[in-house]
Design a protein around this motif. Structure first.
Motif, PDB file in Angstrom:
ATOM      1  N   VAL A 161      15.534  23.509 -30.895  1.00  0.00           N
ATOM      2  CA  VAL A 161      15.493  22.879 -29.563  1.00  0.00           C
ATOM      3  C   VAL A 161      15.251  23.964 -28.515  1.00  0.00           C
ATOM      4  O   VAL A 161      14.346  23.871 -27.685  1.00  0.00           O
ATOM      5  N   ALA A 162      16.060  25.026 -28.595  1.00  0.00           N
ATOM      6  CA  ALA A 162      15.961  26.107 -27.604  1.00  0.00           C
ATOM      7  C   ALA A 162      14.630  26.845 -27.717  1.00  0.00           C
ATOM      8  O   ALA A 162      14.056  27.268 -26.714  1.00  0.00           O
ATOM      9  N   GLU A 163      14.121  26.982 -28.944  1.00  0.00           N
ATOM     10  CA  GLU A 163      12.824  27.647 -29.127  1.00  0.00           C
ATOM     11  C   GLU A 163      11.710  26.870 -28.437  1.00  0.00           C
ATOM     12  O   GLU A 163      10.640  27.398 -28.176  1.00  0.00           O
ATOM     13  N   ASN A 164      11.966  25.607 -28.157  1.00  0.00           N
ATOM     14  CA  ASN A 164      10.985  24.777 -27.466  1.00  0.00           C
ATOM     15  C   ASN A 164      11.392  24.505 -26.024  1.00  0.00           C
ATOM     16  O   ASN A 164      11.123  23.438 -25.471  1.00  0.00           O
ATOM     17  N   ALA A 165      12.054  25.501 -25.452  1.00  0.00           N
ATOM     18  CA  ALA A 165      12.321  25.542 -24.010  1.00  0.00           C
ATOM     19  C   ALA A 165      13.242  24.440 -23.499  1.00  0.00           C
ATOM     20  O   ALA A 165      13.220  24.113 -22.323  1.00  0.00           O
ATOM     21  N   ALA A 166      14.060  23.867 -24.393  1.00  0.00           N
ATOM     22  CA  ALA A 166      15.022  22.871 -23.908  1.00  0.00           C
ATOM     23  C   ALA A 166      16.437  23.394 -24.160  1.00  0.00           C
ATOM     24  O   ALA A 166      16.659  24.150 -25.109  1.00  0.00           O
ATOM     25  N   GLU A 167      17.378  23.009 -23.321  1.00  0.00           N
ATOM     26  CA  GLU A 167      18.768  23.400 -23.562  1.00  0.00           C
ATOM     27  C   GLU A 167      19.370  22.455 -24.587  1.00  0.00           C
ATOM     28  O   GLU A 167      19.403  21.245 -24.366  1.00  0.00           O
ATOM     29  N   PRO A 168      19.859  22.971 -25.705  1.00  0.00           N
ATOM     30  CA  PRO A 168      20.481  22.083 -26.695  1.00  0.00           C
ATOM     31  C   PRO A 168      21.573  21.229 -26.057  1.00  0.00           C
ATOM     32  O   PRO A 168      22.346  21.719 -25.241  1.00  0.00           O
ATOM     33  N   ARG A 169      21.603  19.962 -26.422  1.00  0.00           N
ATOM     34  CA  ARG A 169      22.510  19.019 -25.769  1.00  0.00           C
ATOM     35  C   ARG A 169      23.860  18.958 -26.486  1.00  0.00           C
ATOM     36  O   ARG A 169      24.048  18.174 -27.404  1.00  0.00           O
ATOM     37  N   PHE A 170      24.773  19.793 -26.034  1.00  0.00           N
ATOM     38  CA  PHE A 170      26.131  19.749 -26.591  1.00  0.00           C
ATOM     39  C   PHE A 170      26.924  18.692 -25.839  1.00  0.00           C
ATOM     40  O   PHE A 170      27.715  19.000 -24.955  1.00  0.00           O
ATOM     41  N   LYS A 171      26.659  17.430 -26.194  1.00  0.00           N
ATOM     42  CA  LYS A 171      27.347  16.309 -25.556  1.00  0.00           C
ATOM     43  C   LYS A 171      27.942  15.454 -26.673  1.00  0.00           C
ATOM     44  O   LYS A 171      27.206  14.857 -27.449  1.00  0.00           O
ATOM     45  N   ALA A 172      29.269  15.421 -26.720  1.00  0.00           N
ATOM     46  CA  ALA A 172      29.919  14.678 -27.804  1.00  0.00           C
ATOM     47  C   ALA A 172      30.058  13.214 -27.442  1.00  0.00           C
ATOM     48  O   ALA A 172      30.199  12.873 -26.275  1.00  0.00           O
ATOM     49  N   SER A 173      29.996  12.338 -28.445  1.00  0.00           N
ATOM     50  CA  SER A 173      30.403  10.960 -28.191  1.00  0.00           C
ATOM     51  C   SER A 173      31.927  10.921 -28.271  1.00  0.00           C
ATOM     52  O   SER A 173      32.572  11.936 -28.544  1.00  0.00           O
ATOM     53  N   LYS A 174      32.477   9.765 -28.059  1.00  0.00           N
ATOM     54  CA  LYS A 174      33.933   9.651 -27.974  1.00  0.00           C
ATOM     55  C   LYS A 174      34.575  10.085 -29.293  1.00  0.00           C
ATOM     56  O   LYS A 174      34.139   9.653 -30.360  1.00  0.00           O
ATOM     57  N   LEU A 175      35.578  10.920 -29.225  1.00  0.00           N
ATOM     58  CA  LEU A 175      36.230  11.360 -30.453  1.00  0.00           C
ATOM     59  C   LEU A 175      37.233  10.303 -30.915  1.00  0.00           C
ATOM     60  O   LEU A 175      37.773   9.549 -30.121  1.00  0.00           O
ATOM     61  N   ASP A 176      37.439  10.304 -32.221  1.00  0.00           N
ATOM     62  CA  ASP A 176      38.387   9.385 -32.816  1.00  0.00           C
ATOM     63  C   ASP A 176      39.744  10.091 -32.867  1.00  0.00           C
ATOM     64  O   ASP A 176      39.881  11.134 -33.503  1.00  0.00           O
ATOM     65  N   LEU A 177      40.735   9.534 -32.161  1.00  0.00           N
ATOM     66  CA  LEU A 177      42.052  10.181 -32.126  1.00  0.00           C
ATOM     67  C   LEU A 177      42.949   9.581 -33.203  1.00  0.00           C
ATOM     68  O   LEU A 177      43.928   8.886 -32.916  1.00  0.00           O
ATOM     69  N   SER A 178      42.588   9.824 -34.443  1.00  0.00           N
ATOM     70  CA  SER A 178      43.331   9.256 -35.571  1.00  0.00           C
ATOM     71  C   SER A 178      44.798   9.636 -35.505  1.00  0.00           C
ATOM     72  O   SER A 178      45.139  10.764 -35.180  1.00  0.00           O
ATOM     73  N   ALA A 179      45.638   8.663 -35.850  1.00  0.00           N
ATOM     74  CA  ALA A 179      47.074   8.890 -35.760  1.00  0.00           C
ATOM     75  C   ALA A 179      47.669   9.426 -37.057  1.00  0.00           C
ATOM     76  O   ALA A 179      48.867   9.670 -37.141  1.00  0.00           O
ATOM     77  N   SER A 180      46.845   9.596 -38.080  1.00  0.00           N
ATOM     78  CA  SER A 180      47.366  10.219 -39.306  1.00  0.00           C
ATOM     79  C   SER A 180      46.252  11.032 -39.948  1.00  0.00           C
ATOM     80  O   SER A 180      45.068  10.787 -39.699  1.00  0.00           O
ATOM     81  N   ILE A 181      46.652  11.983 -40.783  1.00  0.00           N
ATOM     82  CA  ILE A 181      45.659  12.829 -41.454  1.00  0.00           C
ATOM     83  C   ILE A 181      44.789  11.976 -42.388  1.00  0.00           C
ATOM     84  O   ILE A 181      43.582  12.202 -42.503  1.00  0.00           O
ATOM     85  N   GLY A 182      45.394  10.957 -43.011  1.00  0.00           N
ATOM     86  CA  GLY A 182      44.636  10.073 -43.910  1.00  0.00           C
ATOM     87  C   GLY A 182      43.505   9.377 -43.164  1.00  0.00           C
ATOM     88  O   GLY A 182      42.359   9.359 -43.620  1.00  0.00           O
ATOM     89  N   GLN A 183      43.841   8.829 -42.003  1.00  0.00           N
ATOM     90  CA  GLN A 183      42.817   8.154 -41.180  1.00  0.00           C
ATOM     91  C   GLN A 183      41.739   9.134 -40.759  1.00  0.00           C
ATOM     92  O   GLN A 183      40.551   8.813 -40.768  1.00  0.00           O
ATOM     93  N   ALA A 184      42.173  10.323 -40.362  1.00  0.00           N
ATOM     94  CA  ALA A 184      41.215  11.331 -39.898  1.00  0.00           C
ATOM     95  C   ALA A 184      40.253  11.703 -41.028  1.00  0.00           C
ATOM     96  O   ALA A 184      39.051  11.869 -40.809  1.00  0.00           O
ATOM     97  N   LEU A 185      40.772  11.803 -42.247  1.00  0.00           N
ATOM     98  CA  LEU A 185      39.915  12.173 -43.381  1.00  0.00           C
ATOM     99  C   LEU A 185      38.959  11.037 -43.738  1.00  0.00           C
ATOM    100  O   LEU A 185      37.797  11.282 -44.088  1.00  0.00           O
ATOM    101  N   GLU A 186      39.451   9.806 -43.630  1.00  0.00           N
ATOM    102  CA  GLU A 186      38.554   8.675 -43.916  1.00  0.00           C
ATOM    103  C   GLU A 186      37.396   8.658 -42.938  1.00  0.00           C
ATOM    104  O   GLU A 186      36.250   8.432 -43.316  1.00  0.00           O
ATOM    105  N   ARG A 187      37.707   8.910 -41.680  1.00  0.00           N
ATOM    106  CA  ARG A 187      36.670   8.960 -40.659  1.00  0.00           C
ATOM    107  C   ARG A 187      35.699  10.123 -40.935  1.00  0.00           C
ATOM    108  O   ARG A 187      34.477   9.980 -40.825  1.00  0.00           O
ATOM    109  N   ALA A 188      36.260  11.256 -41.344  1.00  0.00           N
ATOM    110  CA  ALA A 188      35.427  12.433 -41.630  1.00  0.00           C
ATOM    111  C   ALA A 188      34.454  12.128 -42.773  1.00  0.00           C
ATOM    112  O   ALA A 188      33.284  12.532 -42.742  1.00  0.00           O
TER     113      ALA A 188
END
Ligand SMILES: [Fe+2]
Ligand SMILES: [Fe+2]
Length: 285
Positions: free
Chosen positions: A207-234
């Motif tokens: 992206v940068a090699e083609n004169a554009a700034e890479p878009r570091f824009k995240a979508s909404k993060l998932d705030l999983s309430a347990s490690i199990g949920q977080a891993l399933e999402r991952a």
């Protein structure tokens, strides 16, 4: 200072470190990582990653929710001279800021981290000043970034992939920090976040090699309430990402870029590995 106030204070710092990482990484990619200025910027970005990570670990340990939205990094983009002057100013301001915070906390580890962030910021200011002093007049007056050599649609396609891998990477950082007390899984998730940083670089560089700034824009993060949920999402995310990368790799414009095709080969195999590993962990948590 009570714990909530401490978490809020550190979360502000986390957002600042995050902003510095993005600014220095984008700058590095625009210069090219194999140029002296690019390599220098990359080195600073890595140190900002430590800073962000130490703060994230402390926030997670305190039971806080890490603020994963970067602050704004103020800089004057007119030329390398104005850019580096902005960086020097930014880093210099952090020295009294972090020392002031360190004076307010009692915990020896947190105090040491804040003090280190103060003196490393002072080093960064000096390094940027020195780099600026060594630039040729032509470099000093110029701006980072090359010329576009691929269709606009291809850059946009890459930008979409940058944003989703960035989100996935942040999601992993959050999981590793928040669930650090669940044992080895937290560390393994952190390990994967580092692979994702590398995969992200493979997408952001073209992206940068083609004169554009890479878009570091995240979508909404998932705030999983347990490690199990977080891993399933991952697991869901890494499977979806792999499918998308395979699709992207087969597209005609992508096929014209042999280096990118190789990097995508790396990425999809790593993603397969990660998916299988997470499946294994899910049986244990
Ligand atoms: Fe920093
Ligand atoms: Fe810094």
């Amino acid at each position: 200072m009570d714990t909530q106030a401490l978490i809020a204070m550190l979360n502000n710092d986390l957002a600042e470190e995050h902003a510095a990482i993005i600014r220095y990484l984008v700058h590095a990619y625009l210069e090219g990582e194999d140029t002296p200025v690019g390599a220098n910027m990359l080195s600073r970005a890595r140190e900002e990653m430590w800073h962000m990570h130490w703060l994230g670990m402390i926030i997670g340990k305190l039971g806080g929710e890490p603020n994963m939205t970067p602050a704004k990094y103020p800089f004057d983009p007119t030329s390398r001279t104005t850019i580096f002057k902005s960086y020097v100013r930014y880093e210099e301001k952090l020295v009294p800021h972090y020392n002031g915070e360190a004076a307010k906390v009692d915990d020896p580890h947190i105090k040491r981290v804040l003090q280190r962030e103060a003196w490393e910021s002072a080093m960064h200011a000096r390094k940027f000043q020195r780099l600026l002093g060594k630039l040729s007049p032509e470099m000093a007056a110029g701006q980072p970034g090359g010329e576009r050599e691929v269709p606009e649609a291809f850059v946009e396609r890459l930008q979409g992939l940058v944003a989703s891998k960035y989100t996935e990477m942040l999601q992993h950082l959050r999981t590793a920090w928040v669930y650090q007390q669940t044992g080895i899984v937290g560390w393994q998730v952190m390990d994967f976040s580092m692979t994702k940083m590398k995969q992200l670089a493979h997408l952001a560089e073209p992206v940068a090699e083609n004169a554009a700034e890479p878009r570091f824009k995240a979508s909404k993060l998932d705030l999983s309430a347990s490690i199990g949920q977080a891993l399933e999402r991952a697991l869901e995310d890494v499977r979806a990402s792999r499918a998308e990368h395979l699709k992207f790799q087969a597209e005609p414009e992508t096929q014209r870029h042999a280096g990118l095709v190789i990097n995508l080969d790396f990425t999809v195999q790593q993603e397969q590995y990660e998916a299988e590993e997470i499946e294994g962990w899910l049986e244990e948590v």
